[in-house]
Design a protein around this motif. Structure first.
Motif, mmCIF file in Angstrom:
data_model
loop_
_atom_site.group_PDB
_atom_site.id
_atom_site.type_symbol
_atom_site.label_atom_id
_atom_site.label_comp_id
_atom_site.label_asym_id
_atom_site.label_seq_id
_atom_site.Cartn_x
_atom_site.Cartn_y
_atom_site.Cartn_z
ATOM 1 N N ASP A 264 -4.092 -18.238 -5.337
ATOM 2 C CA ASP A 264 -4.663 -18.142 -3.999
ATOM 3 C C ASP A 264 -5.030 -16.686 -3.713
ATOM 4 O O ASP A 264 -4.191 -15.787 -3.796
ATOM 5 C CB ASP A 264 -3.660 -18.649 -2.959
ATOM 6 N N GLN A 265 -6.277 -16.457 -3.363
ATOM 7 C CA GLN A 265 -6.781 -15.093 -3.233
ATOM 8 C C GLN A 265 -6.067 -14.301 -2.135
ATOM 9 O O GLN A 265 -5.778 -13.112 -2.304
ATOM 10 C CB GLN A 265 -8.292 -15.125 -2.962
ATOM 11 N N GLN A 266 -5.776 -14.949 -1.020
ATOM 12 C CA GLN A 266 -5.086 -14.257 0.068
ATOM 13 C C GLN A 266 -3.653 -13.914 -0.309
ATOM 14 O O GLN A 266 -3.174 -12.809 -0.021
ATOM 15 C CB GLN A 266 -5.094 -15.109 1.340
ATOM 16 N N LYS A 267 -2.962 -14.844 -0.959
ATOM 17 C CA LYS A 267 -1.583 -14.579 -1.377
ATOM 18 C C LYS A 267 -1.529 -13.425 -2.378
ATOM 19 O O LYS A 267 -0.634 -12.585 -2.314
ATOM 20 C CB LYS A 267 -0.962 -15.841 -1.995
ATOM 21 N N LEU A 268 -2.479 -13.414 -3.298
ATOM 22 C CA LEU A 268 -2.520 -12.319 -4.272
ATOM 23 C C LEU A 268 -2.759 -10.988 -3.583
ATOM 24 O O LEU A 268 -2.081 -9.990 -3.863
ATOM 25 C CB LEU A 268 -3.618 -12.581 -5.308
ATOM 26 N N ALA A 269 -3.724 -10.953 -2.667
ATOM 27 C CA ALA A 269 -4.031 -9.699 -1.967
ATOM 28 C C ALA A 269 -2.837 -9.233 -1.130
ATOM 29 O O ALA A 269 -2.508 -8.032 -1.128
ATOM 30 C CB ALA A 269 -5.258 -9.884 -1.085
ATOM 31 N N ASP A 270 -2.193 -10.150 -0.446
ATOM 32 C CA ASP A 270 -1.030 -9.782 0.377
ATOM 33 C C ASP A 270 0.074 -9.188 -0.489
ATOM 34 O O ASP A 270 0.706 -8.191 -0.118
ATOM 35 C CB ASP A 270 -0.491 -11.009 1.127
ATOM 36 N N TYR A 271 0.303 -9.797 -1.652
ATOM 37 C CA TYR A 271 1.368 -9.307 -2.533
ATOM 38 C C TYR A 271 1.017 -7.927 -3.098
ATOM 39 O O TYR A 271 1.866 -7.027 -3.144
ATOM 40 C CB TYR A 271 1.606 -10.291 -3.683
ATOM 41 N N ILE A 272 -0.238 -7.750 -3.516
ATOM 42 C CA ILE A 272 -0.639 -6.455 -4.086
ATOM 43 C C ILE A 272 -0.502 -5.353 -3.040
ATOM 44 O O ILE A 272 -0.134 -4.222 -3.365
ATOM 45 C CB ILE A 272 -2.072 -6.537 -4.649
ATOM 46 N N HIS A 273 -0.774 -5.671 -1.790
ATOM 47 C CA HIS A 273 -0.626 -4.677 -0.731
ATOM 48 C C HIS A 273 0.824 -4.209 -0.557
ATOM 49 O O HIS A 273 1.059 -3.044 -0.240
ATOM 50 C CB HIS A 273 -1.119 -5.242 0.600
ATOM 51 N N ARG A 274 1.781 -5.105 -0.769
ATOM 52 C CA ARG A 274 3.160 -4.747 -0.414
ATOM 53 C C ARG A 274 4.062 -4.397 -1.596
ATOM 54 O O ARG A 274 5.164 -3.883 -1.403
ATOM 55 C CB ARG A 274 3.807 -5.880 0.379
ATOM 56 N N ALA A 275 3.611 -4.643 -2.812
ATOM 57 C CA ALA A 275 4.496 -4.505 -3.973
ATOM 58 C C ALA A 275 4.266 -3.196 -4.728
ATOM 59 O O ALA A 275 3.235 -2.539 -4.593
ATOM 60 C CB ALA A 275 4.307 -5.684 -4.919
ATOM 61 N N ASP A 276 5.268 -2.819 -5.526
ATOM 62 C CA ASP A 276 5.125 -1.765 -6.533
ATOM 63 C C ASP A 276 4.896 -2.435 -7.884
ATOM 64 O O ASP A 276 5.470 -3.496 -8.152
ATOM 65 C CB ASP A 276 6.391 -0.912 -6.618
ATOM 66 N N PHE A 277 4.091 -1.810 -8.737
ATOM 67 C CA PHE A 277 3.770 -2.383 -10.037
ATOM 68 C C PHE A 277 4.142 -1.407 -11.143
ATOM 69 O O PHE A 277 3.821 -0.223 -11.071
ATOM 70 C CB PHE A 277 2.280 -2.729 -10.113
ATOM 71 N N ILE A 278 4.826 -1.914 -12.146
ATOM 72 C CA ILE A 278 5.193 -1.111 -13.305
ATOM 73 C C ILE A 278 4.128 -1.328 -14.372
ATOM 74 O O ILE A 278 3.948 -2.437 -14.881
ATOM 75 C CB ILE A 278 6.582 -1.505 -13.845
ATOM 76 N N THR A 279 3.415 -0.268 -14.712
ATOM 77 C CA THR A 279 2.281 -0.383 -15.630
ATOM 78 C C THR A 279 2.364 0.687 -16.710
ATOM 79 O O THR A 279 3.194 1.592 -16.654
ATOM 80 C CB THR A 279 0.943 -0.223 -14.887
ATOM 81 N N TYR A 280 1.450 0.614 -17.655
ATOM 82 C CA TYR A 280 1.386 1.615 -18.715
ATOM 83 C C TYR A 280 1.053 3.006 -18.178
ATOM 84 O O TYR A 280 1.334 4.011 -18.832
ATOM 85 C CB TYR A 280 0.333 1.217 -19.756
ATOM 86 N N VAL A 281 0.437 3.077 -17.006
ATOM 87 C CA VAL A 281 0.096 4.390 -16.439
ATOM 88 C C VAL A 281 1.101 4.801 -15.369
ATOM 89 O O VAL A 281 0.846 5.714 -14.581
ATOM 90 C CB VAL A 281 -1.340 4.389 -15.865
ATOM 91 N N GLY A 282 2.251 4.171 -15.380
ATOM 92 C CA GLY A 282 3.311 4.519 -14.440
ATOM 93 C C GLY A 282 3.432 3.523 -13.304
ATOM 94 O O GLY A 282 2.834 2.444 -13.316
ATOM 95 N N ARG A 283 4.234 3.892 -12.312
ATOM 96 C CA ARG A 283 4.447 3.027 -11.145
ATOM 97 C C ARG A 283 3.241 3.146 -10.217
ATOM 98 O O ARG A 283 2.822 4.251 -9.863
ATOM 99 C CB ARG A 283 5.726 3.429 -10.408
ATOM 100 N N VAL A 284 2.695 2.018 -9.813
ATOM 101 C CA VAL A 284 1.501 1.994 -8.970
ATOM 102 C C VAL A 284 1.821 1.277 -7.657
ATOM 103 O O VAL A 284 2.390 0.185 -7.663
ATOM 104 C CB VAL A 284 0.329 1.276 -9.669
#
Length: 414
Positions: free
Chosen positions: A337-357
Motif C-alpha cells: 500500500d503506497q500510503q502505508k509505505l510512505a508513512d513508514y519511510i517518514h518515521r523509520a530509521d533504515f540501516i543501509t550500506y551507506v549507513g543509517r538513513v
C-alpha cells in the motif's frame, strides 16, 4: 448434504490455489534508467547495483513471499521520454512499485505522474526536486540533507570561509540545465550568508564544446573562489581549460558531476590535482562504512564484465541503499500500500550500506552527509591509484574530515 460438503471443499481448494498463485506472482518494480545518452555510464552502474540487490533478496526468498522482478526502459538521458515510460509501467506493465532513474533531469518529469497516481517514489540522486512539488510520498537517497541546495554546497563554503585570510570574491558558473540551476541557487544562498562579492555569475548552453573562453572570462574577474555546477562533459572541458590556461584562485570546483566516476578519474588524472569537489564515498573513509567494501567487491566483479564504471564509489552503493529502504519498508508494513509505505519511510530509521538513513518531512535526508574533498598527489592516468586511500582529502563534514584544504589552486595543480 454430501454434495454441499464436496462443493464447499472444492471452493476452498480453489481459493487456496488462487491465493497461492497470487503469492507466486513476481513483485514487479518499474523504472526508467539512462542506458544511452550522456549519463548512460551512471545509469548502467546503478542498474548493476540494483540487480545485485534483487539477486540478494531473491536468494533469501524474495519479499512477502514473492520473487522480485524489474521492468525498466531506457530513458536515453532525456527528460522528454520519462512521462511515457512511467505511464507505460503503471498502465501496461502493471508494476507494483516504482523508483526513479539517475539524476535530477529525469526525476523531475516523473513527479507529476507519481502525484496523479499517489505512488510512493524513491529518487536516485535528484537535487532539491521536491522543492517544486512538496509531494509527501517522495524520498531521496542522496545525502544532501533537509535543505538540499544548501546542504549540497555547505562543505565547499564551510571550507572556503575557514581560510585565512577569508576570501572576498566568488565566480559562479554552470550549465543552463536543471541540476546546475539548483546547485547554483544553493551557492547564491551561501553567498548571501557569507557576504561574499559575486564578480561573475553566468550559465552556458549544455552543448558547449569550447570552455576556454568561459574560463578566461572568469579569470579576468580575478575571483578568490570559483564554484562550478556542471555535468560530466562540461566538467571535463572546464577542468582541462583551467589547466591549459593556468587558472588562478584560492579554490576551484564545488559542484562538478563527473570526477566521481572512474572514466573521468582516469581521463583527467593529474589534471584533477587541487580541485575541490564533492564525493559520496572515498577509500579514505572506508572505516566509517564497513558494509560498502564487501558490496563493492561484488559490484566491481560484475562491472568489469559489463564494461561499466570499475570503481563504483559514487552511485552504486546508494542505488543499492535505495532498494534497501524500499525492502525494509515493505517488510515492516507487510504491505504494498503506497500510503502505508510512505508513512513508514517518514518515521523509520533504515540501516543501509551507506549507513543509517532517516528522512525529513520533505523526503530528503534528515542530516546531510555529502563529502567535500580535494584531489591531490595524482600521477598519470592509472585507475588503480584511486582504489586506495591517499589521493582524496575529505574536508567536510567534520565527522569524516581527514585533512585541510591546500590553497591556492594553482600551486596544487601538479
Amino acid at each position: 448434504m454430501q454434495r454441499l460438503v464436496t462443493w464447499f471443499a472444492g471452493a476452498c481448494a480453489a481459493l487456496v490455489f488462487a491465493f497461492g498463485a497470487q503469492a507466486q506472482q513476481p513483485l514487479k518494480i518499474g523504472f526508467g534508467m539512462s542506458l544511452t545518452g550522456p549519463l548512460a555510464g551512471n545509469g548502467k552502474a546503478a542498474l548493476i547495483a540494483m540487480d545485485i540487490w534483487k539477486d540478494d533478496v531473491n536468494a533469501k526468498g524474495g519479499i512477502l513471499g514473492r520473487k522480485v522482478e524489474f521492468v525498466y526502459y531506457d530513458d536515453q538521458t532525456s527528460p522528454s521520454t520519462v512521462p511515457s515510460i512511467y505511464s507505460k509501467l503503471l498502465d501496461v506493465d502493471k508494476v507494483d512499485l516504482v523508483v526513479s532513474g539517475y539524476g535530477t533531469n529525469v526525476i523531475a518529469p516523473a513527479m507529476p505522474i507519481m502525484m496523479q497516481r499517489n505512488m510512493c517514489f524513491m529518487g536516485l540522486f535528484g537535487l532539491n526536486v521536491n522543492s517544486k512539488f512538496n509531494y509527501d510520498r517522495y524520498f531521496q537517497i542522496m545525502p544532501s540533507g533537509p535543505d538540499p541546495a544548501i546542504g549540497w554546497t555547505q562543505g565547499y563554503f564551510d571550507t572556503a570561509m575557514a581560510l585565512n585570510p577569508k576570501p572576498k570574491t566568488i565566480a559562479l558558473v554552470g550549465a543552463d540545465a536543471e541540476y546546475p540551476a539548483l546547485a547554483l541557487a544553493g551557492a547564491r544562498e551561501q553567498v548571501k550568508k557569507t557576504g561574499l562579492q559575486v564578480v561573475y555569475d553566468k550559465t552556458y548552453p549544455p552543448n558547449t564544446v569550447d570552455y576556454a573562453p568561459i574560463v578566461r572570462a572568469i579569470q579576468a574577474t580575478n575571483p578568490d573562489l570559483i564554484y562550478v555546477a556542471s555535468y560530466p562533459p562540461d566538467s571535463a572541458g572546464i577542468i582541462r581549460a583551467a589547466n591549459e590556461i593556468g587558472l588562478k584562485a584560492q579554490m576551484f570546483g564545488g559542484g562538478m558531476v563527473g570526477p566521481q566516476f572512474a572514466s573521468l578519474k582516469s581521463q583527467l588524472g593529474p589534471l584533477l590535482n587541487g580541485v575541490v569537489n564533492y564525493e559520496s564515498y572515498a577509500p579514505d573513509v572506508a572505516s566509517k562504512f564497513p558494509s560498502i567494501e564487501p558490496f563493492l567487491e561484488k559490484y566491481q566483479e560484475r562491472a568489469k564484465k559489463e564494461g561499466v564504471d570499475p570503481l563504483g564509489y559514487y552511485l552504486p552503493p546508494f542505488a543499492y541503499a535505495m532498494m534497501q529502504v524500499l525492502e525494509q519498508a515493505i517488510k515492516a508494513t507487510g504491505s504494498l500500500d503506497q500510503q502505508k509505505l510512505a508513512d513508514y519511510i517518514h518515521r523509520a530509521d533504515f540501516i543501509t550500506y551507506v549507513g543509517r538513513v532517516r528522512f525529513g518531512k520533505n523526503g530528503e535526508w534528515a542530516h546531510p552527509r555529502m563529502l567535500a574533498v580535494q584531489y591531490h598527489g595524482i600521477t598519470g592516468n592509472e585507475l588503480d591509484q584511486w582504489r586506495k586511500a591517499g589521493h582524496v582529502t575529505v574536508l567536510a563534514p567534520a565527522e569524516f574530515k581527514t585533512g585541510t584544504v591546500a590553497v591556492p589552486f594553482q600551486d596544487n595543480r601538479k
